[in-house]
Write a protein that holds these residues in place. Structure first.
Motif, PDB file in Angstrom:
ATOM      1  N   ILE A 141      63.821 -30.201  34.818  1.00 40.04           N
ATOM      2  CA  ILE A 141      63.441 -31.442  35.272  1.00 40.04           C
ATOM      3  C   ILE A 141      62.288 -31.492  36.067  1.00 40.04           C
ATOM      4  N   ASP A 142      62.426 -30.631  36.834  1.00 38.71           N
ATOM      5  CA  ASP A 142      61.208 -30.442  37.770  1.00 38.71           C
ATOM      6  C   ASP A 142      60.011 -30.139  37.276  1.00 38.71           C
ATOM      7  N   ALA A 143      60.145 -29.198  36.174  1.00 39.51           N
ATOM      8  CA  ALA A 143      58.852 -28.648  35.586  1.00 39.51           C
ATOM      9  C   ALA A 143      58.172 -29.571  34.808  1.00 39.51           C
ATOM     10  N   CYS A 144      59.178 -30.613  34.052  1.00 36.95           N
ATOM     11  CA  CYS A 144      58.452 -31.819  33.290  1.00 36.95           C
ATOM     12  C   CYS A 144      57.749 -32.685  34.069  1.00 36.95           C
ATOM     13  N   ALA A 145      58.566 -32.871  35.511  1.00 33.77           N
ATOM     14  CA  ALA A 145      57.832 -33.993  36.515  1.00 33.77           C
ATOM     15  C   ALA A 145      56.248 -33.336  36.871  1.00 33.77           C
ATOM     16  N   PRO A 196      57.168 -15.335  24.028  1.00 33.15           N
ATOM     17  CA  PRO A 196      56.350 -16.308  24.386  1.00 33.15           C
ATOM     18  C   PRO A 196      54.768 -15.984  23.981  1.00 33.15           C
ATOM     19  N   GLU A 197      54.577 -14.794  23.874  1.00 32.85           N
ATOM     20  CA  GLU A 197      53.285 -14.724  23.714  1.00 32.85           C
ATOM     21  C   GLU A 197      52.891 -15.153  21.982  1.00 32.85           C
ATOM     22  N   ALA A 198      53.842 -15.064  20.992  1.00 32.80           N
ATOM     23  CA  ALA A 198      53.350 -15.545  19.909  1.00 32.80           C
ATOM     24  C   ALA A 198      53.579 -17.021  19.843  1.00 32.80           C
ATOM     25  N   ILE A 199      54.279 -17.514  20.756  1.00 35.46           N
ATOM     26  CA  ILE A 199      54.614 -19.076  20.561  1.00 35.46           C
ATOM     27  C   ILE A 199      53.126 -19.519  21.302  1.00 35.46           C
ATOM     28  N   ARG A 200      52.685 -19.045  22.133  1.00 31.12           N
ATOM     29  CA  ARG A 200      51.355 -19.444  22.870  1.00 31.12           C
ATOM     30  C   ARG A 200      50.021 -19.169  21.828  1.00 31.12           C
ATOM     31  N   LEU A 201      50.139 -18.064  21.010  1.00 35.07           N
ATOM     32  CA  LEU A 201      49.088 -17.809  20.023  1.00 35.07           C
ATOM     33  C   LEU A 201      49.205 -18.876  19.044  1.00 35.07           C
ATOM     34  N   GLU A 202      50.547 -19.210  18.451  1.00 40.54           N
ATOM     35  CA  GLU A 202      50.422 -20.325  17.578  1.00 40.54           C
ATOM     36  C   GLU A 202      49.884 -21.569  17.918  1.00 40.54           C
ATOM     37  N   THR A 208      62.728 -18.406  30.321  1.00 40.84           N
ATOM     38  CA  THR A 208      63.631 -19.573  30.067  1.00 40.84           C
ATOM     39  C   THR A 208      62.728 -20.821  29.513  1.00 40.84           C
ATOM     40  N   LEU A 209      63.419 -21.916  29.213  1.00 39.74           N
ATOM     41  CA  LEU A 209      62.417 -23.070  28.574  1.00 39.74           C
ATOM     42  C   LEU A 209      61.417 -23.371  29.444  1.00 39.74           C
ATOM     43  N   THR A 210      62.003 -23.465  30.819  1.00 37.38           N
ATOM     44  CA  THR A 210      60.957 -23.917  32.042  1.00 37.38           C
ATOM     45  C   THR A 210      59.764 -22.967  32.119  1.00 37.38           C
ATOM     46  N   ASP A 211      60.146 -21.617  32.115  1.00 36.95           N
ATOM     47  CA  ASP A 211      59.016 -20.568  32.297  1.00 36.95           C
ATOM     48  C   ASP A 211      58.062 -20.864  30.921  1.00 36.95           C
ATOM     49  N   LEU A 212      58.477 -21.048  29.848  1.00 40.53           N
ATOM     50  CA  LEU A 212      57.810 -21.403  28.737  1.00 40.53           C
ATOM     51  C   LEU A 212      56.878 -22.554  28.772  1.00 40.53           C
ATOM     52  N   LEU A 213      57.451 -23.576  29.331  1.00 38.52           N
ATOM     53  CA  LEU A 213      56.505 -24.658  29.462  1.00 38.52           C
ATOM     54  C   LEU A 213      55.360 -24.645  30.351  1.00 38.52           C
ATOM     55  N   LEU A 254      60.606 -26.626  19.147  1.00 40.99           N
ATOM     56  CA  LEU A 254      61.785 -27.042  18.482  1.00 40.99           C
ATOM     57  C   LEU A 254      62.867 -25.698  18.505  1.00 40.99           C
ATOM     58  N   GLY A 255      64.122 -25.950  18.899  1.00 37.43           N
ATOM     59  CA  GLY A 255      65.312 -25.188  18.866  1.00 37.43           C
ATOM     60  C   GLY A 255      66.504 -26.091  18.663  1.00 37.43           C
ATOM     61  N   GLN A 256      67.461 -25.558  17.925  1.00 38.47           N
ATOM     62  CA  GLN A 256      68.956 -26.263  17.757  1.00 38.47           C
ATOM     63  C   GLN A 256      69.369 -26.403  19.054  1.00 38.47           C
ATOM     64  N   ASN A 257      69.378 -25.668  19.905  1.00 38.60           N
ATOM     65  CA  ASN A 257      69.641 -25.615  21.380  1.00 38.60           C
ATOM     66  C   ASN A 257      68.495 -24.806  22.143  1.00 38.60           C
ATOM     67  N   ILE A 258      67.622 -25.764  22.294  1.00 45.72           N
ATOM     68  CA  ILE A 258      66.276 -25.175  23.019  1.00 45.72           C
ATOM     69  C   ILE A 258      66.548 -24.716  24.457  1.00 45.72           C
ATOM     70  N   ASP A 259      67.418 -25.324  24.969  1.00 43.93           N
ATOM     71  CA  ASP A 259      67.729 -24.922  26.445  1.00 43.93           C
ATOM     72  C   ASP A 259      68.092 -23.427  26.478  1.00 43.93           C
ATOM     73  N   ALA A 260      68.623 -22.891  25.429  1.00 47.30           N
ATOM     74  CA  ALA A 260      69.122 -21.369  25.196  1.00 47.30           C
ATOM     75  C   ALA A 260      67.904 -20.524  25.062  1.00 47.30           C
ATOM     76  N   TYR A 261      66.745 -21.232  24.969  1.00 52.29           N
ATOM     77  CA  TYR A 261      65.503 -20.243  24.713  1.00 52.29           C
ATOM     78  C   TYR A 261      65.447 -19.144  25.961  1.00 52.29           C
ATOM     79  N   GLY A 262      65.349 -17.962  25.313  1.00 50.07           N
ATOM     80  CA  GLY A 262      65.085 -16.460  26.030  1.00 50.07           C
ATOM     81  C   GLY A 262      66.158 -16.021  26.559  1.00 50.07           C
TER      82      GLY A 262
END
Length: 469
Positions: free
Chosen positions: A267-271, A191-197, A235-240, A212-220
């Motif tokens: 979904i809750d994070a997106c809202a 996550p640190e590398a993603i945020r830096l980019e 998780t993707l939620t934490d990353l967002l 982006l991810g082929q299956n982005i919900d699998a992140y982490g």
């Protein structure tokens, strides 16, 4: 889909001039992101963008093997370049991406003029591989390889919106899909590398990022760590939530989601997070449970419906897009009708459609109950007609509304117009000059009153700058 890479030049100071390059990209967003990174590497090496693929000194095809027609198109392009190389031995000819990974050395036997064949996991190694080519070697790089962290600034196709890879590869075993064998196992970026980019992109003026991810919900899930609550630490939620406060970015999107792993927590994070756009791309592939089971998708139609219902409870105006395959081996007419019924009842904003295409090395390719091409064509035509009707119905809700549009560029068919996307990902056209002497430019957030609706795009009158959320 085919696209050529263009856009602002990478930030690194190039080395000695080597000549011109041309990249043609086939397939998905992941391939487009890979092409941008490889273009950045080439410019760091001293190559400059070419004016066309028939005069460039280095030609690279970044390939896709998801559908047979995309793969055959690559061979057609290669045939023309091979003929050119026989007359011009100084041409460097590269095949990257999924066809390269799948075919490996057999590509050299089919097209001996090739200099480099490299799979997706080797995109960040392009400079090292080309250095070997420059010593006279013919190189094949398709071995399993830990993907190196991005160290070269990509030559972005846009100056407004950017792709950011967060997870490579895929661990799923869908019986029709070749992606796991050509893109390798899942590998999440830190996550640190993603945020830096993302911070670097914001500092350079980018307004929108798509994770982006082929299956982005699998992140982490391949990263270590457990929280105090006993769940995975990444998780993707934490990353967002962790990248949402990057200053300068106005919008965040993500793709592609898998229904098996899509959670209420996401979904809750997106809202809750204002920068995350109200658009979800969640492929369903079939509206029949038996077909889904044969595809090894790992969910039911009812599970998919519950996801959409939950999204619309929290985000009533959210746009839903998806992917679907028809004429899968053994699919009956009744099963196909269930897919049509699902599309009509959910009301998708957009659906990417395809007839099943057997892919080498996948289980379904060897099943005996393949459907005739005539059935594939007939079902795909009926499906496409329905998708367009449903999209038109969904577009109708925008008429007369005021939408926030991020201007991405000039309409190539009308230089007096800008084009961009709503938060719900509808392509929208509007006048660049509102008549007040302060014309809009790419990167501006513009409030647009929608005056014309079409199935997949909108047009309207610009009202002014700023956000309305």
């Amino acid at each position: 889909m085919t696209a050529t890479v263009s856009g602002p030049q990478a930030d690194q100071a190039p080395s000695a001039r080597r000549g011109s390059y041309w990249i043609t990209t086939f397939g998905c967003q992941m391939n487009k992101a890979d092409s941008e990174r490889m273009a950045g590497i080439l410019e760091t090496m001293g190559y400059t963008p070419g004016s066309d693929e028939h005069s460039a000194d280095l030609v690279l095809y970044n390939t896709c093997t998801i559908r047979d027609n995309a793969e055959q198109k690559v061979y057609s392009y290669l045939g023309r370049q091979a003929q050119r190389k026989r007359a011009n031995p100084g041409l460097t000819l590269v095949v990257a991406g999924c066809v390269a990974q799948q075919e490996g050395e057999s590509l050299l036997r089919r097209v001996p003029e090739l200099d480099l064949v490299m799979g997706p996991q080797h995109a960040n190694r392009l400079e090292a591989l080309l250095t070997r080519v420059e010593t006279g070697q013919q190189v094949v790089a398709t071995d399993e390889h830990h993907i190196l962290e991005d160290i070269t600034t990509a030559r972005r196709d846009s100056a407004v919106c950017a792709w950011v890879n967060v997870i490579y590869g895929c661990n799923e075993h869908c019986t029709y899909c070749v992606v796991p064998s050509v893109r390798g196992r899942e590998q999440s970026r830190l996550p640190e590398a993603i945020r830096l980019e993302m911070e670097g992109l914001a500092a350079r003026g980018y307004r929108e990022v798509t994770l982006l991810g082929q299956n982005i919900d699998a992140y982490g899930r391949d990263l270590p760590g457990i929280t105090a609550e006993g769940r995975r630490a990444h998780t993707l939620t934490d990353l967002l939530r962790s990248v949402h406060d990057v200053r300068g970015l106005e919008r965040i999107r993500f793709a592609t989601s898998h229904p098996r792993y899509f959670t209420d927590r996401l979904i809750d994070a997106c809202a809750d997070l204002p920068k995350v756009c109200e658009h979800f791309h969640i492929p369903f592939q079939s509206g029949d449970d038996d077909v889904l089971r044969a595809m090894a998708r790992g969910y039911t139609v009812e599970r998919y419906r519950r996801i959409i219902d939950r999204i619309r409870q929290r985000l009533p105006d959210a746009a839903i897009s998806a992917d679907v395959i028809v004429a899968f081996p053994g699919e009956t007419d009744a099963q196909f009708r269930r897919t049509l019924a699902l599309i009509a009842s959910i009301g998708f904003d957009q659906v990417n459609t395809a007839a099943y295409s057997p892919r080498p090395g996948t289980p379904a390719a060897d099943w005996p109950d393949q459907l005739p091409e005539a059935v594939k064509v007939e079902r795909l035509q009926e499906l496409n007609a329905l998708v367009e009707r449903v999209a038109a119905e969904r577009s109708a809700r925008y008429l007369g509304r005021r939408e926030q549009v991020l201007a991405e560029g000039i309409n190539p068919r009308d230089p007096g117009q800008l084009m961009g996307r709503t938060r719900t990902n509808r392509l929208t056209f509007f006048a660049a000059d509102p008549g007040d002497g302060r014309p809009f430019a790419p990167g501006d957030l513009v409030d647009v009153e929608i005056e014309t609706v079409r199935p997949f795009s909108l047009s309207g009158r610009p009202l002014g700058r700023g956000g309305i959320r």
